[in-house]
Enzyme design. Structure first.
Site, mmCIF file in Angstrom:
data_model
loop_
_atom_site.group_PDB
_atom_site.id
_atom_site.type_symbol
_atom_site.label_atom_id
_atom_site.label_comp_id
_atom_site.label_asym_id
_atom_site.label_seq_id
_atom_site.Cartn_x
_atom_site.Cartn_y
_atom_site.Cartn_z
ATOM 1 N N HIS A 256 15.794 -37.296 -82.860
ATOM 2 C CA HIS A 256 14.266 -37.294 -82.127
ATOM 3 C C HIS A 256 13.890 -37.873 -83.361
ATOM 4 O O HIS A 256 14.190 -37.673 -84.686
ATOM 5 C CB HIS A 256 13.322 -36.543 -81.635
ATOM 6 C CG HIS A 256 12.969 -34.752 -82.279
ATOM 7 N ND1 HIS A 256 12.132 -34.885 -83.557
ATOM 8 C CD2 HIS A 256 14.377 -34.218 -82.521
ATOM 9 C CE1 HIS A 256 12.176 -33.717 -83.838
ATOM 10 N NE2 HIS A 256 13.249 -33.222 -83.714
ATOM 11 N N ASP B 132 10.105 -38.543 -84.427
ATOM 12 C CA ASP B 132 9.525 -38.062 -83.945
ATOM 13 C C ASP B 132 9.192 -36.945 -85.018
ATOM 14 O O ASP B 132 10.159 -36.061 -84.951
ATOM 15 C CB ASP B 132 7.722 -37.165 -82.996
ATOM 16 C CG ASP B 132 8.753 -36.055 -82.475
ATOM 17 O OD1 ASP B 132 10.031 -36.463 -82.345
ATOM 18 O OD2 ASP B 132 8.060 -35.452 -81.618
ATOM 19 N N ASP C 128 13.973 -31.927 -89.875
ATOM 20 C CA ASP C 128 13.854 -31.714 -88.870
ATOM 21 C C ASP C 128 12.825 -33.246 -88.392
ATOM 22 O O ASP C 128 11.722 -33.519 -88.250
ATOM 23 C CB ASP C 128 12.714 -30.457 -88.314
ATOM 24 C CG ASP C 128 12.234 -30.908 -86.636
ATOM 25 O OD1 ASP C 128 13.152 -31.109 -85.943
ATOM 26 O OD2 ASP C 128 11.473 -30.029 -86.580
ATOM 27 N N GLU D 198 9.643 -35.259 -79.446
ATOM 28 C CA GLU D 198 10.556 -33.687 -79.129
ATOM 29 C C GLU D 198 9.324 -33.382 -79.458
ATOM 30 O O GLU D 198 9.174 -32.059 -79.586
ATOM 31 C CB GLU D 198 11.608 -33.953 -80.183
ATOM 32 C CG GLU D 198 12.535 -32.289 -79.442
ATOM 33 C CD GLU D 198 11.889 -31.589 -80.055
ATOM 34 O OE1 GLU D 198 12.486 -30.714 -79.880
ATOM 35 O OE2 GLU D 198 10.860 -31.659 -81.983
ATOM 36 N N GLU D 199 8.650 -32.910 -80.416
ATOM 37 C CA GLU D 199 7.592 -32.185 -80.862
ATOM 38 C C GLU D 199 6.551 -31.823 -80.255
ATOM 39 O O GLU D 199 6.103 -30.471 -79.837
ATOM 40 C CB GLU D 199 7.294 -32.648 -82.676
ATOM 41 C CG GLU D 199 8.298 -33.245 -83.217
ATOM 42 C CD GLU D 199 8.991 -31.536 -84.015
ATOM 43 O OE1 GLU D 199 8.892 -30.042 -83.430
ATOM 44 O OE2 GLU D 199 10.001 -31.380 -84.919
ATOM 45 N N GLU E 164 28.821 -37.009 -71.420
ATOM 46 C CA GLU E 164 29.217 -35.554 -70.524
ATOM 47 C C GLU E 164 29.388 -34.364 -71.847
ATOM 48 O O GLU E 164 29.453 -33.079 -71.660
ATOM 49 C CB GLU E 164 30.980 -35.701 -70.276
ATOM 50 C CG GLU E 164 31.001 -35.905 -69.484
ATOM 51 C CD GLU E 164 30.491 -37.655 -68.818
ATOM 52 O OE1 GLU E 164 31.266 -38.066 -69.926
ATOM 53 O OE2 GLU E 164 30.565 -38.614 -68.539
HETATM 54 ZN ZN LIG Z 1 13.228 -31.297 -84.321
#
Ligand SMILES: [Zn+2]
Length: 440
Positions: free
Chosen positions: A85, A87, A117, A151-152, A173
């Site tokens: 991600h 963001d 992150d 995502e955050e 998969e």
């Molecule tokens: Zn993260």
């Protein structure tokens, strides 16, 4: 066919390439809210297209684009998605030694919001894809790079939306995402942790009703806040019968050969291995509840007829809210209250075996022969659960971190002075390239 090699040339090492790309990504402010992930998606898209990788932007609203890039496979094998991600959470420059959006390289570390992150893994995934494309790599199944928005916060601009509205773009998969990869020593041997499961975030409201009245005459009313206090206290003492989840059993198998026979001994056994093992094991012994917010009267002189307590609640993978409600009611006892679950996210797991698991073990064996791989279940959740839910994807969290101390890194995530070690970025690129080849 001549492969186009853009700003990066063969004389630039993958190490320099990933370090520069991470710095560039950090300089694009994608703090969520508001996100503005399109900045990162377009930057990554331009980089990948310079390297001969086809890209597509998918955006629910123009400023919050997701990037999906792929090296098409021959169709003879499974698809592998490198998931990430773009963001980040916010940063208060006053708390930082350096500008959180500087992307500055200092003493072998790149500083800035998102370094850990997870723009570091975003950059490493992009460089793995670009470098493989330059080499003419032809996988059996598509190699897909997904740099998702949102995502955050999770307001449906990111992977959840992609899986629902553009499933064919992101279906895979297997996937590799954030979540683990830390190298730790357990029982005198190094282990790399791979996250294979996540607890379910399942918060609920505890609603307690009473009767309002003037606060100067408490006896004529029935104070919902006072009634709630007793229940909150009971929630504070919540415990459940400990369980031995498969991820915990596998962790013990990897480290000491076998799990304890009785689930009640797991914590002591983990403590005997290493206090750090307790951190991974404890959240997996059972569901947890933590009362975190409460509202009652809006006026000082009005006795509240209603008190609502918000309770953070995390379930084991596979555990249902009905089961959780029963456990909570047993703790609270009989009484005049209501429980309402307000959400249920995550709580999925993937098998701890198969080609992607073998790829992780193979890379670790080649990189550090004396080290092992141990599975963990995350107490929180990542975007991996959208892939598991939508497509049954075997989804792991693994981005190796050897050079930065795990404990230091854990404290820097979502905090001031976030930074990552360039040696670890290089390691990450190496792993992702290895995994892509191993799956083909
Ligand atoms: Zn993260």
């Amino acid at each position: 066919m001549l492969l186009r090699v853009g700003a990066t040339s063969e004389t630039v090492s993958l190490r320099d390439e990933v370090a520069s790309l991470l710095s560039e990504l950090i300089r694009l402010d994608t703090v969520n809210p508001p996100g503005n992930e399109t900045l990162a998606a377009e930057h990554l898209g331009a980089y990948l297209e310079r390297n001969g990788v086809a890209c597509e932007l998918y955006a629910k609203v123009p400023e919050r684009a997701n990037l999906v890039a792929r090296i098409p496979g021959s169709g003879e094998g499974p698809r592998l998605a490198l998931l990430s991600h773009t963001d980040t959470v916010l940063a208060d420059p006053a708390e930082w030694e350096l500008d959180p959006w500087s992307g500055e390289l200092r003493d072998g570390e790149i500083w800035g919001r998102g370094a850990l992150d997870m723009k570091g893994q975003v950059a490493a995934s992009a460089v793995a894809l670009a470098s493989l494309a330059r080499e003419g790599f032809r996988p059996k199944g598509d190699l897909i790079f997904i740099a998702a928005a949102d995502e955050e916060v999770g307001l449906d601009f990111g992977l959840a939306w992609l899986c629902r509205e553009h499933p064919e773009a992101v279906r895979a998969e297997y996937s590799i995402n954030e979540g683990a990869g830390d190298r730790i020593e357990l029982a005198g041997r190094p282990f790399y942790l791979a996250s294979t499961a996540e607890k379910m975030s399942s918060p609920f409201i505890l609603r307690v009703r009473g009767r309002s009245g003037h606060a100067s005459m408490p006896s004529i009313a029935d104070n919902a806040l006072v009634k709630a206090a007793k229940l909150i206290e009971r929630l504070g003492e919540f415990t459940t019968e400990p369980r031995l989840e498969p991820e915990v059993a596998a962790l013990f198998e990897a480290v000491v050969g076998a799990p304890p026979e009785d689930a009640g001994e797991v914590l002591a056994a983990a403590q005997a291995v290493d206090p750090i093992a307790v951190e991974f094991v404890e959240p997996l012994l059972g569901m947890t509840v933590s009362p975190t917010m409460a509202t009652a009267s809006q006026k000082r002189n009005v006795i509240p007829a209603l008190c609502e307590v918000t309770v953070d609640c995390r379930l084991l993978p596979g555990q249902t809210q009905a089961e959780a409600e029963q456990a909570v009611r047993e703790t609270l006892g009989e009484g005049d209250y209501e429980l309402e679950f307000i959400e249920g996210q995550g709580g999925t797991r993937s098998p701890m075996e198969g080609p992607l698991w073998d790829a992780i073990e193979g890379w670790v064996a080649g990189h550090e022969p004396e080290a092992g791989v141990a599975p963990i279940c995350l107490a929180g959740f990542t975007d991996s659960h959208w892939m598991r839910d939508a497509f049954g994807t075997v989804a792991y969290g693994f981005f190796p971190m050897r050079h930065m101390d795990t404990q230091v890194a854990t404290r820097l995530v979502h905090s001031a002075n976030e930074r990552t070690n360039v040696d670890d970025l290089e390691l990450g690129v190496d792993f992702l390239r290895y995994a892509a080849r191993a799956m083909s």
